[in-house]
Motif scaffolding. Structure first.
Motif, PDB file in Angstrom:
ATOM      1  N   CYS A  32       0.847  -1.188   0.000  1.00 39.68           N
ATOM      2  CA  CYS A  32       0.000   0.000   0.000  1.00 39.68           C
ATOM      3  C   CYS A  32       0.887   1.244   0.000  1.00 39.68           C
ATOM      4  N   ARG A  40      -4.799   1.529  -0.613  1.00 37.69           N
ATOM      5  CA  ARG A  40      -4.512   0.177  -1.115  1.00 37.69           C
ATOM      6  C   ARG A  40      -5.206   0.007  -2.454  1.00 37.69           C
ATOM      7  N   PHE A  76      -3.055  -6.476   6.428  1.00 36.82           N
ATOM      8  CA  PHE A  76      -3.407  -6.887   5.069  1.00 36.82           C
ATOM      9  C   PHE A  76      -2.994  -8.337   4.910  1.00 36.82           C
ATOM     10  N   THR A 105      -2.771 -11.526   2.066  1.00 34.98           N
ATOM     11  CA  THR A 105      -2.891 -12.065   0.720  1.00 34.98           C
ATOM     12  C   THR A 105      -2.646 -13.563   0.815  1.00 34.98           C
TER      13      THR A 105
END
Length: 67
Positions: A13, A24, A43, A45
């Motif tokens: 980000c 983001r 965050f 992923t």
């Protein structure tokens, strides 16, 4: 805005230390988050888990781990 990257060097980000705004951008959308001093946000992923903490008006603490 400063770049926030995960442990692999991939951009997570963009963050503005003076305002606390975190931007983001993903392939599907763009989101903005306000992070006050002392606030934390994470965050996730499929490859990494990244935690961002705003320590002061000019400093972010970033921790990133494999997921």
């Amino acid at each position: 805005m400063e770049e926030i990257r995960d442990y692999r060097g991939k951009l997570v980000c963009m963050a503005n230390g003076q305002t606390g705004v975190i931007e983001r951008l993903t392939s599907k959308d763009r989101s903005y988050i306000y992070l006050p001093v002392g606030g934390k946000f994470s965050f996730e992923t499929k490859e990494t888990y990244t935690i961002i903490e705003r320590v002061s008006d000019e400093l972010f603490y970033v921790n990133s781990y494999p997921n």
